[in-house]
Design an enzyme around this catalytic site. Sequence first.
Site, PDB file in Angstrom:
ATOM      1  N   SER A  70      -2.612   1.025  -5.278  1.00 16.50           N
ATOM      2  CA  SER A  70      -1.169   1.103  -4.819  1.00 16.50           C
ATOM      3  C   SER A  70      -0.235   0.398  -3.620  1.00 16.50           C
ATOM      4  CB  SER A  70      -0.976   2.948  -4.485  1.00 16.50           C
ATOM      5  OG  SER A  70       0.485   3.259  -4.344  1.00 16.50           O
ATOM      6  N   HIS A  86      -0.365   7.553 -11.220  1.00 13.60           N
ATOM      7  CA  HIS A  86      -0.303   7.286 -10.243  1.00 13.60           C
ATOM      8  C   HIS A  86      -1.805   7.441  -9.549  1.00 13.60           C
ATOM      9  CE1 HIS A  86       0.997   4.197  -7.264  1.00 13.60           C
ATOM     10  NE2 HIS A  86       0.798   5.277  -6.557  1.00 13.60           N
TER      11      HIS A  86
HETATM   12  C1  GTR Z   1       4.398   4.805  -3.019  1.00 14.06           C
HETATM   13  C2  GTR Z   1       5.535   3.492  -3.067  1.00 14.06           C
HETATM   14  C3  GTR Z   1       4.924   2.519  -3.442  1.00 14.06           C
HETATM   15  C4  GTR Z   1       2.996   2.856  -3.389  1.00 14.06           C
HETATM   16  C5  GTR Z   1       2.385   3.973  -3.079  1.00 14.06           C
HETATM   17  C6  GTR Z   1       1.037   4.157  -2.654  1.00 14.06           C
HETATM   18  O1  GTR Z   1       5.627   6.132  -2.044  1.00 14.06           O
HETATM   19  O2  GTR Z   1       6.745   3.981  -2.515  1.00 14.06           O
HETATM   20  O3  GTR Z   1       4.836   1.698  -3.450  1.00 14.06           O
HETATM   21  O4  GTR Z   1       2.757   1.418  -2.224  1.00 14.06           O
HETATM   22  O5  GTR Z   1       3.710   4.457  -2.410  1.00 14.06           O
HETATM   23  O6  GTR Z   1       0.829   3.664  -1.805  1.00 14.06           O
HETATM   24  O7  GTR Z   1       0.634   5.303  -3.234  1.00 14.06           O
END
Ligand code: GTR
Length: 409
Positions: free
Chosen positions: A243, A385
């Site tokens: 991420s 995610h």
């Molecule tokens: C989210 C963000 C993403 C990603 C994520 C993370 O909120 O929108 O760009 O980087 O965080 O790091 O888990």
Amino acid sequence: AELGAGLPAGRLAVPEAELSVPGGLPDPLVCADGAPVLTPADWWERRRPELLAAFERHVYGRTPEGAVEVGAQVLAEDAALDGRATRVETRLTFRRPAVGAAGAPDSQGSQGSVAATVLTYLPASASTGSPAPVFLALNFRGNDVVENGSADHTEPVQPPWPLAELVDRGYGVATACYQDFDPDVDDFGNGVHPLFYAPGQNRPGEHEWGALGAWAWGLSRILDHLREDRRVDAARVIVAGHSRLGKAAMWAAALDERFAMAVSNNSGCGGVALSRRRVGETVEAITSRFPHWFCPAFAAYAGREETLPVDQHELVALVAPRPAYVASAEEDTWADPYGEFLGAKYASPVYELLGAEGLAATEQPSVDRPVVPSRVGYHIRPGGHAMTDGDWARFADAADRHLGKVSGR
Ligand code: GTR
């Protein structure tokens, strides 16, 4: 339909459905002045420096080159994993060098120093003459969570990492909490930025580094440290991240060619997903929620992505010809999995120019059909995610393949 005829010079024609803005993609193999990049020398001498400078100026900001004083103190060193690993904790300290010939005291007081605790697991064989390749990745929640997990499931969730599996495959793992290098808040009074401020400066300028730049800088400082350790195979340190830390890992690999390979997991917008798609997180969304991640200039491209001088496939291209592995998750729509795939795909011409195989897939593979053999690798797996044990196993497969299989247990 192809966005072919009528494209401005230096634009790559891609199927219309792949982008949400007109004008195609910046062509990594055409210089800003329209000169084609025909040879590896054109790439190394002209285009690569130009692209790196463009990412600094418009996206992540420029990383200062000045030196800091570095201290390293071993806090703990023990056998772990039933003797299969050596576990080391080291505290790295970074200080502004004393200013002026007279060695004037540091005017920034306690803010003149930053410390990060690096946790390293090395296969036991690394201590007996077989230096280990190492995965280096920052973590979100602290080194203890990497080892033990956490009952706290607020975002960003961080599962424990499969340290035993990686060690048993012959890999070391090094990590530190990203917040050690720059706390993740829109504030530039802490972290490593102040170590480099000019007198009177209290935040980075328009084209100077943001938090992603600071995290990438931290990865390079941990690499400096690992390279001093004879148990580490300095030529096989793989930078990885999930991420926001996947964005930082790719930027670190672009800036620092000592990284042998780069892994971007679910890195999305500002990582390897194409900004011109505007699917999921857009430049507007990311720069409103996380303005401090980038240089201030990046926010000007919100809603005007077609005017960005670069796009994120060129970040992957900056890793070439070193292996780059991009991982997506099917339900991670905010990170735009298809855009991540395209980021990997459109980096491929640069790999090919340099004599390496680009992504061996022209269409996005189905879930759980990882593309490991080519130097640009990719997978998409079911689920959301996260950086899962299965993702780590694929990263190790790609490292085995491209950096040479290491003898694990
Ligand atoms: C989210 C963000 C993403 C990603 C994520 C993370 O909120 O929108 O760009 O980087 O965080 O790091 O888990």
